[in-house]
Write a protein that holds these residues in place. Structure first.
Motif, PDB file in Angstrom:
ATOM      1  N   LEU A  28       0.878  -1.180   0.000  1.00  0.00           N
ATOM      2  CA  LEU A  28       0.000   0.000   0.000  1.00  0.00           C
ATOM      3  C   LEU A  28       0.908   1.221   0.000  1.00  0.00           C
ATOM      4  O   LEU A  28       1.822   1.304   0.837  1.00  0.00           O
ATOM      5  N   GLY A  70      -4.352  -6.614   5.156  1.00  0.00           N
ATOM      6  CA  GLY A  70      -4.873  -5.395   4.565  1.00  0.00           C
ATOM      7  C   GLY A  70      -5.794  -5.667   3.356  1.00  0.00           C
ATOM      8  O   GLY A  70      -5.975  -6.787   2.888  1.00  0.00           O
ATOM      9  N   ASN A  71      -6.441  -4.589   2.963  1.00  0.00           N
ATOM     10  CA  ASN A  71      -7.368  -4.655   1.830  1.00  0.00           C
ATOM     11  C   ASN A  71      -6.688  -5.256   0.600  1.00  0.00           C
ATOM     12  O   ASN A  71      -7.326  -5.908  -0.222  1.00  0.00           O
ATOM     13  N   ASN A 171      -9.009 -10.713   5.335  1.00  0.00           N
ATOM     14  CA  ASN A 171      -8.909  -9.418   5.995  1.00  0.00           C
ATOM     15  C   ASN A 171     -10.240  -8.679   5.917  1.00  0.00           C
ATOM     16  O   ASN A 171     -10.832  -8.576   4.834  1.00  0.00           O
ATOM     17  N   GLU A 172     -10.707  -8.173   7.054  1.00  0.00           N
ATOM     18  CA  GLU A 172     -11.899  -7.296   7.114  1.00  0.00           C
ATOM     19  C   GLU A 172     -13.002  -7.755   6.168  1.00  0.00           C
ATOM     20  O   GLU A 172     -13.510  -6.961   5.366  1.00  0.00           O
ATOM     21  N   TRP A 177     -16.278  -2.474   1.439  1.00  0.00           N
ATOM     22  CA  TRP A 177     -15.205  -1.998   0.552  1.00  0.00           C
ATOM     23  C   TRP A 177     -14.259  -3.127   0.134  1.00  0.00           C
ATOM     24  O   TRP A 177     -13.453  -2.967  -0.775  1.00  0.00           O
ATOM     25  N   HIS A 241     -10.167  -4.708  14.461  1.00  0.00           N
ATOM     26  CA  HIS A 241      -9.449  -3.509  14.008  1.00  0.00           C
ATOM     27  C   HIS A 241     -10.127  -2.275  14.575  1.00  0.00           C
ATOM     28  O   HIS A 241     -11.344  -2.252  14.748  1.00  0.00           O
ATOM     29  N   GLU A 291      -4.975  -4.611  13.634  1.00  0.00           N
ATOM     30  CA  GLU A 291      -4.800  -3.272  13.039  1.00  0.00           C
ATOM     31  C   GLU A 291      -5.302  -2.247  14.040  1.00  0.00           C
ATOM     32  O   GLU A 291      -6.475  -2.287  14.427  1.00  0.00           O
ATOM     33  N   TRP A 295      -5.534   7.405  12.719  1.00  0.00           N
ATOM     34  CA  TRP A 295      -5.569   7.539  11.247  1.00  0.00           C
ATOM     35  C   TRP A 295      -6.630   8.565  10.884  1.00  0.00           C
ATOM     36  O   TRP A 295      -7.805   8.256  10.945  1.00  0.00           O
ATOM     37  N   GLN A 351       0.439   1.157  10.332  1.00  0.00           N
ATOM     38  CA  GLN A 351       1.302   0.104   9.882  1.00  0.00           C
ATOM     39  C   GLN A 351       2.719   0.394  10.367  1.00  0.00           C
ATOM     40  O   GLN A 351       2.859   1.132  11.327  1.00  0.00           O
ATOM     41  N   ILE A 356       0.558   5.319   7.560  1.00  0.00           N
ATOM     42  CA  ILE A 356       0.115   5.445   8.961  1.00  0.00           C
ATOM     43  C   ILE A 356       1.093   4.693   9.888  1.00  0.00           C
ATOM     44  O   ILE A 356       0.731   3.731  10.561  1.00  0.00           O
TER      45      ILE A 356
HETATM   46  O1  AHR Z   1      -4.271  -0.134   7.234  1.00  0.00           O
HETATM   47  C1  AHR Z   1      -4.984   0.459   6.206  1.00  0.00           C
HETATM   48  C2  AHR Z   1      -6.253  -0.325   5.849  1.00  0.00           C
HETATM   49  O2  AHR Z   1      -7.158  -0.232   6.917  1.00  0.00           O
HETATM   50  C3  AHR Z   1      -6.091  -1.808   5.646  1.00  0.00           C
HETATM   51  O3  AHR Z   1      -5.734  -2.134   4.353  1.00  0.00           O
HETATM   52  C4  AHR Z   1      -7.458  -2.337   5.946  1.00  0.00           C
HETATM   53  O4  AHR Z   1      -7.427  -3.646   6.463  1.00  0.00           O
HETATM   54  C5  AHR Z   1      -8.051  -1.324   6.910  1.00  0.00           C
HETATM   55  O5  AHR Z   1      -9.302  -0.905   6.500  1.00  0.00           O
END
Ligand code: AHR
Length: 502
Positions: A28, A70-71, A171-172, A177, A241, A291, A295, A351, A356
């Protein structure tokens, strides 16, 4: 203002799992490319990894690092990142609307993790892919040899398996999204079947199932209940998260948000107990808070940047510049994890580099420590041992997320081997010093005390490449030990670490 903290040798919460000080690196923005990896950089090692960044990661002493998202992971083909770099495909990353060169993949990340002294926590893609891709990845990474995927790893230059213990099942997946977003029922089924396949390969692995992306999610907390109901017998941890914002510039409200974090952990802990009881299970599932961070600083600017930007490779994205106020917030978050270490066994700051992150880099230039580097480093290095059950008497205030928020936020860790007690203290009051009596019972005589302080007159103060030491820990003068009595004077809006030698 006065407060009193009582610690007793026999009152403890839990042994702290060192993975409470984990971290996270996603493909990312500039986290990987020009973050950890920059082959042309003057400090680059033979693998193209920046040694200046590795040195800072070692300083922060993070025992695990979650990867590759992560996404990002939800549309990632792990196979794109193996084999000769020249043959690796460039792909469109749908999560962040960028291009991915795949010049860093599992081999490069594994080498980096070894050099940085951290263990890998790997995520499989359960968004666009399914259990087959996941089990192949696990076999590639962990099987010694004699099978298609393990022999391919060998032919790609890595003879021994990496033996990664900790795996995230997507993840999530509750987030609309997310590429391949699913309902709790759909995800619960897929996660359970994937876990079963992974366990058929190696039952000793630790598996993390997705909980909520935030306690603000409309599906929270039903999501946890449904997903755990489907997976309880196969998983070890449920992932949570949470990110923290201060758009209103209201420090008192901002610093009270760790109470919301505490309630989130408490609720999910209750759901774990509920499902465990329902299933008459002996299995203990715990929380992987993989996470968390402040942010918000660059969120709006990022939205603007992303408009019509095509598919750039490693652009500036999520590069929040942290201030002194964020030191206090990160301090309160870490204190919450220590106080909840009976159920939170893993936590990952999100991260690690540029995105971030506590560590920033300039392409071709230096690397420096953001303000939040320091509370994380102090807790990671000194917050290991047994979390103490403290009794805290402190004046309080009411915030919108919680009433009775203590001005003195404190956690304590007893390291019996080292013979130390370490207290991490945030003063949430903006104008009043808090004179704190620290009553220590049953530990024997305290020999000495040491005070480390992070304080700045300006809540907005930041560290930059040109001014990297603006906000950093300094020796404090607030702690005194006289006739066995320990007193700590905690300045307004400050972060302290107080270490007592026994
Ligand atoms: O850390 C940034 C993003 O935040 C990650 O990709 C995701 O898992 C969360 O929404």
């Amino acid at each position: 203002m006065k407060a009193r903290v009582t610690a007793h040798e026999r009152y403890s919460i839990s042994e702290i799992d060192k993975r409470l000080y984990g971290s996270f690196l996603e493909h990312l923005g500039r986290a990987v490319y020009t973050g950890i990896y920059e082959p042309d950089h003057p400090t680059a090692d033979a693998n193209g990894m920046r040694q200046d960044v590795i040195d800072l990661v070692k300083e922060i002493d993070t025992p695990i690092c979650r990867y590759p998202g992560g996404n990002f992971v939800s549309a990632y083909n792990w196979e794109d990142g193996i084999g000769p770099k020249k043959d690796r495909p460039t792909r469109l990353d749908l999560a962040w609307h960028t291009s991915e060169s795949n010049h860093v993949g599992i081999h490069e990340f594994a080498d980096w993790a070894e050099a940085a002294g951290t263990e890998m926590m790997l995520a499989v893609n359960l968004g666009s892919r399914d259990l087959d891709a996941a089990r192949n990845f696990v076999e590639y990474v962990n099987h010694p040899g004699g099978s298609y995927w393990s022999d391919l790893r060998k032919s790609n230059g890595r003879a021994d398996p990496w033996d990664v213990k900790l795996w995230c099942l997507g993840n999530e997946m509750d987030g609309p999204w997310q590429v391949g977003h699913k309902s709790a029922v759909e995800y619960g089924h897929l996660a359970n079947e994937t876990a079963k396949a992974i366990r058929a390969f190696d039952n000793s692995l630790e598996l993390v199932v997705c909980g909520s992306s935030h306690s603000n999610m409309p599906t929270y907390p039903q999501w946890e209940s449904t997903v755990l109901d489907a997976t309880y017998d196969q998983v070890d941890h449920i992932s949570l998260h949470m990110y923290f914002e201060n758009y209103e510039k209201n420090t008192a409200e901002f610093l009270a948000l760790s109470e919301k974090l505490d309630a989130y952990i408490g609720t999910v802990s209750g759901i774990i107990d509920y499902v465990k009881a329902k299933k008459r299970s002996k299995r203990n599932v715990t929380i992987s808070f993989d996470e968390w961070n402040v942010w918000y600083h660059e969120r709006e600017a990022d939205q603007e940047r992303m408009k019509n930007w095509g598919w750039p490779h490693a652009p500036v994205l999520l590069e929040d510049i942290y201030n002194f106020e964020d030191v206090l917030q990160v301090g309160c978050i870490l204190n919450t994890f220590i106080r909840r270490s009976d159920v939170v066994k893993i936590a990952c700051i999100a991260q690690l580099v540029n995105v971030i992150a506590p560590i920033m880099t300039a392409p071709g230039g230096g690397a420096w420590r953001q303000t939040i580097f320091y509370p994380f480093m102090l807790a990671s290095r000194h917050g290991r041992g047994t979390a103490m059950q403290l009794s805290v008497d402190s004046p309080t205030y009411d915030a919108s997320v919680a009433s009775g928020v203590k001005y003195l936020d404190v956690s304590g860790v007893h390291d019996a081997d080292a013979g130390t007690l370490t207290f991490f203290i945030v003063n949430r009051h903006g104008t009043e010093e808090i004179e704190t009596d620290m009553v220590l019972e049953g530990f024997g005589a305290a020999k000495s005390v040491d005070h480390t302080l992070i304080q700045h007159d300006d809540l907005e103060a930041v560290n930059t490449a040109d001014k990297p030491h603006n906000v950093e820990p300094r020796p404090g003068k607030g702690a005194s030990l006289a006739n066995g009595k320990l007193t700590v004077k905690v300045p307004p809006y400050s972060y302290s670490m107080v270490r007592v030698s026994l």
